[in-house]
Design a protein around this motif. Structure first.
Motif, PDB file in Angstrom:
ATOM      1  N   TYR B  29       0.961  -1.165  -0.006  1.00 47.62           N
ATOM      2  CA  TYR B  29       0.028  -0.021  -0.056  1.00 47.62           C
ATOM      3  C   TYR B  29       0.784   1.176  -0.151  1.00 47.62           C
ATOM      4  CZ  TYR B  29       1.036   0.234   4.893  1.00 47.62           C
ATOM      5  OH  TYR B  29       1.885   0.322   6.113  1.00 47.62           O
ATOM      6  N   GLY B  30       0.500   2.361  -0.132  1.00 47.73           N
ATOM      7  CA  GLY B  30       0.956   3.851  -0.503  1.00 47.73           C
ATOM      8  C   GLY B  30       2.312   4.031   0.291  1.00 47.73           C
ATOM      9  N   LEU B  56       0.168   5.073  -9.691  1.00 51.69           N
ATOM     10  CA  LEU B  56      -0.784   3.877  -9.277  1.00 51.69           C
ATOM     11  C   LEU B  56      -2.191   3.968  -9.998  1.00 51.69           C
ATOM     12  CD1 LEU B  56      -0.334   4.072  -5.188  1.00 51.69           C
ATOM     13  CD2 LEU B  56       0.358   2.087  -6.965  1.00 51.69           C
ATOM     14  N   ARG B  57      -2.473   5.133 -10.107  1.00 51.06           N
ATOM     15  CA  ARG B  57      -3.623   5.316 -11.000  1.00 51.06           C
ATOM     16  C   ARG B  57      -3.615   5.002 -12.492  1.00 51.06           C
ATOM     17  NH1 ARG B  57      -8.069   8.726  -9.709  1.00 51.06           N
ATOM     18  NH2 ARG B  57      -8.059   9.600 -11.804  1.00 51.06           N
ATOM     19  N   SER B  67      -6.492  -2.990  -7.159  1.00 52.95           N
ATOM     20  CA  SER B  67      -6.521  -2.397  -5.644  1.00 52.95           C
ATOM     21  C   SER B  67      -7.589  -3.086  -4.785  1.00 52.95           C
ATOM     22  CB  SER B  67      -6.811  -0.879  -5.769  1.00 52.95           C
ATOM     23  OG  SER B  67      -7.901  -0.655  -6.165  1.00 52.95           O
ATOM     24  N   TYR B  68      -7.460  -3.130  -3.623  1.00 51.52           N
ATOM     25  CA  TYR B  68      -8.774  -3.483  -2.943  1.00 51.52           C
ATOM     26  C   TYR B  68      -8.377  -3.065  -1.447  1.00 51.52           C
ATOM     27  CZ  TYR B  68      -4.960  -6.780  -1.307  1.00 51.52           C
ATOM     28  OH  TYR B  68      -3.460  -7.433  -0.786  1.00 51.52           O
ATOM     29  N   TRP B  69      -9.529  -2.819  -0.499  1.00 53.06           N
ATOM     30  CA  TRP B  69      -9.342  -2.253   0.743  1.00 53.06           C
ATOM     31  C   TRP B  69      -8.746  -2.981   1.602  1.00 53.06           C
ATOM     32  CZ3 TRP B  69      -9.443   2.836   0.844  1.00 53.06           C
ATOM     33  CH2 TRP B  69     -10.090   3.640  -0.226  1.00 53.06           C
ATOM     34  N   ARG B  78      -6.819   1.035   4.584  1.00 55.41           N
ATOM     35  CA  ARG B  78      -5.742   1.324   3.634  1.00 55.41           C
ATOM     36  C   ARG B  78      -6.094   0.752   2.320  1.00 55.41           C
ATOM     37  NH1 ARG B  78      -1.203  -1.829   7.183  1.00 55.41           N
ATOM     38  NH2 ARG B  78      -0.751  -0.140   8.517  1.00 55.41           N
ATOM     39  N   LYS B  79      -5.578   1.163   1.270  1.00 58.11           N
ATOM     40  CA  LYS B  79      -5.681   0.665  -0.007  1.00 58.11           C
ATOM     41  C   LYS B  79      -4.582  -0.144  -0.506  1.00 58.11           C
ATOM     42  CE  LYS B  79      -8.464   2.167  -3.850  1.00 58.11           C
ATOM     43  NZ  LYS B  79      -8.977   3.243  -4.604  1.00 58.11           N
ATOM     44  N   TYR B  81      -2.602  -2.602  -3.319  1.00 58.49           N
ATOM     45  CA  TYR B  81      -2.428  -2.771  -4.374  1.00 58.49           C
ATOM     46  C   TYR B  81      -1.895  -4.196  -5.010  1.00 58.49           C
ATOM     47  CZ  TYR B  81      -3.535   2.100  -5.308  1.00 58.49           C
ATOM     48  OH  TYR B  81      -4.371   3.164  -5.013  1.00 58.49           O
TER      49      TYR B  81
END
Lengths: 239, 118
Positions: B29-30, B56-57, B67-69, B78-79, B81
Motif C-alpha cells: 500500500y501507498g 498507481l492510478r 486495488s482492494y481495501w 488502507r488501499k 495494490y
C-alpha cells in the motif's frame, strides 16, 4: 485530538470534491497513508509541528486536482436509462400541458401551431417510452453493468451554459411575441384591449408556451446531477 | 551514492516499472511502497506522494495492478495494490528494455575520457 489536524487538512484539500465517490476514496487512501507517515515521524522523535509540516509538504491542492482528473468511470447504461426515464417523464408532462393548446388555433399562437407542438411531445413520449422499456428490461447483466469513462470536467460547465442559452431564448420569444401581438398597438398609441377571460388567456398563452422548452435545461441539470449516483467505486464494482 | 548527483526526473521517468517491481514480491500500500523504495534506493530516494498516486492510478487504469481495501487504521482504510498477470509481463518487458537502454546509454554517454569509461 492531534490526529484531527491532519484529517482536517486533507478534508480541506478535497473540499471541492464532496460529491464524488472516487474522490472520497482517494481521500481515504491518502489520509491513511499520511497518518502512518506522521506517526512514524513522531516515533522518530520529531515534534508534532515539524512532523505535520513534513507529512503534508508534498500534497497540496494542485496535486489533488491533478489526481482528480475529471475522468470518472460510471455505469454508463444505467445512467443513460435513468436519463431516458427522466426525459420520458418530462415529455409526458409537456404533452399533457400542451393539450389545451390544441384548441387554440392559428392566430392565438404567434409562431407555432399548438396541435403540432402537442403531437411532437406525443411522438417523443412514445419513442422515449419504447426506448426506456427496452433499456429497463434488459436481461444481460454484462450489458447492464457496462462501464465507461466520461470527462466530467467538460460536461459540467454546460449545465450553466444551457440555462443561459435558454434564458436568452425566452427573452427573445417574449420580445418577439410582444412585438408581433402588440407592436402596431404600441406604435400607434392605441390601448391594448382584453375583451374577456378567453381573450386574456389568448394573450398570455404565447408567453407561456415557450417555457415548455425548460425541459431542455432541466434535463441537462439532471444529466449532471446524477453522474455521481452511477460512479464505479472499489466497493460497488460489478462486472 | 552521492546525494547531489541524483536526478529525480530520471528516476521518476521509470517510476511505473519501479513500483511494479515493488509489487512483484508482495501486495503493498501507498506509504509502505514509498518506504520500500526509499530502502531499496539505499536511503537516498524519497518518492513523493503526488508521483506515487498518479503512478498507481496509471497502473490501475491499464489493469497492470488491481486495488482492494484492507484493514481500518487511523485515518481510514488502507488501499492495497496487487500486481496482475499483465502487470508482471509488463514489468519483465520493461526490465529488459531498461537493461538494454542502460548498456547503450553507458556506451554513448562517454566522451572518450578514459576515466569516465565504465
Amino acid at each position: 485530538m492531534k490526529g484531527n489536524q491532519l484529517a482536517r487538512h486533507v478534508d480541506h484539500l478535497f473540499s471541492q470534491y464532496r460529491g464524488s465517490i472516487q474522490a472520497q476514496e482517494m481521500k481515504e487512501e491518502i489520509l491513511s497513508n499520511l497518518e502512518e507517515k506522521m506517526s512514524d515521524y513522531i516515533q522518530q522523535g520529531m515534534s508534532y509541528g515539524e512532523a505535520f509540516d513534513r507529512t503534508i509538504e508534498h500534497i497540496d491542492m494542485s496535486a489533488v486536482e491533478e489526481l482528480i482528473d475529471g475522468n470518472q468511470r460510471i455505469y454508463i447504461n444505467r445512467y443513460i436509462t435513468e436519463l431516458v426515464q427522466t426525459a420520458l417523464i418530462y415529455c409526458l408532462i409537456a404533452w399533457i400541458l400542451t393539450i389545451p393548446l390544441k384548441v387554440m388555433l392559428g392566430s392565438a399562437l404567434v409562431m407555432f401551431d399548438g396541435m403540432i407542438l402537442n403531437k411532437i411531445f406525443m411522438s417523443l413520449s412514445a419513442v422515449l417510452g419504447v426506448t426506456y422499456a427496452a433499456m429497463a428490461f434488459r436481461k444481460n447483466e454484462q450489458v447492464k453493468n457496462m462501464k465507461a469513462v466520461i470527462d466530467v470536467k467538460s460536461i459540467l460547465p454546460w449545465k450553466r451554459r444551457v440555462w443561459q442559452i435558454w434564458g436568452v431564448f425566452i427573452i427573445v420569444m417574449f420580445v418577439t411575441n410582444t412585438a408581433i401581438s402588440y407592436g402596431s398597438n404600441i406604435w400607434f398609441g392605441r390601448s391594448i384591449q382584453i375583451t374577456g377571460p378567453y381573450a386574456l388567456a389568448q394573450s398570455i398563452i404565447p408567453y407561456l408556451y415557450p417555457m415548455i422548452s425548460i425541459i431542455i435545461p432541466l434535463l441537462m441539470q439532471r444529466a449532471c446531477n446524477i453522474i455521481g449516483k452511477y460512479e464505479v467505486s472499489t466497493d460497488n464494482e460489478k462486472s | 551514492m552521492d546525494d547531489q548527483h541524483i536526478n529525480s526526473d530520471l528516476i521518476r521517468g521509470n517510476i511505473d516499472t519501479i513500483i511494479l517491481g515493488v509489487l512483484m514480491n508482495e501486495d503493498n500500500y501507498g506509504y509502505s511502497i514509498i518506504k520500500e523504495i526509499y530502502r531499496k534506493s539505499g536511503d537516498v530516494f524519497e518518492l513523493k506522494e503526488p508521483t506515487l498516486y498518479s503512478s498507481l492510478r496509471r497502473l490501475e487504469a491499464q489493469y497492470w495492478v488491481e486495488s482492494y481495501w484492507g484493514e481500518q487504521t487511523q485515518g481510514g482504510r488502507r488501499k492495497y495494490y496487487r500486481i496482475t498477470t499483465l502487470g508482471r509481463e509488463i514489468y519483465d518487458n520493461n526490465f529488459k528494455e531498461w537493461q538494454v537502454a542502460k548498456q547503450i546509454i553507458d556506451r554513448l554517454i562517454v566522451s572518450g575520457d578514459e576515466e569516465r569509461e565504465l
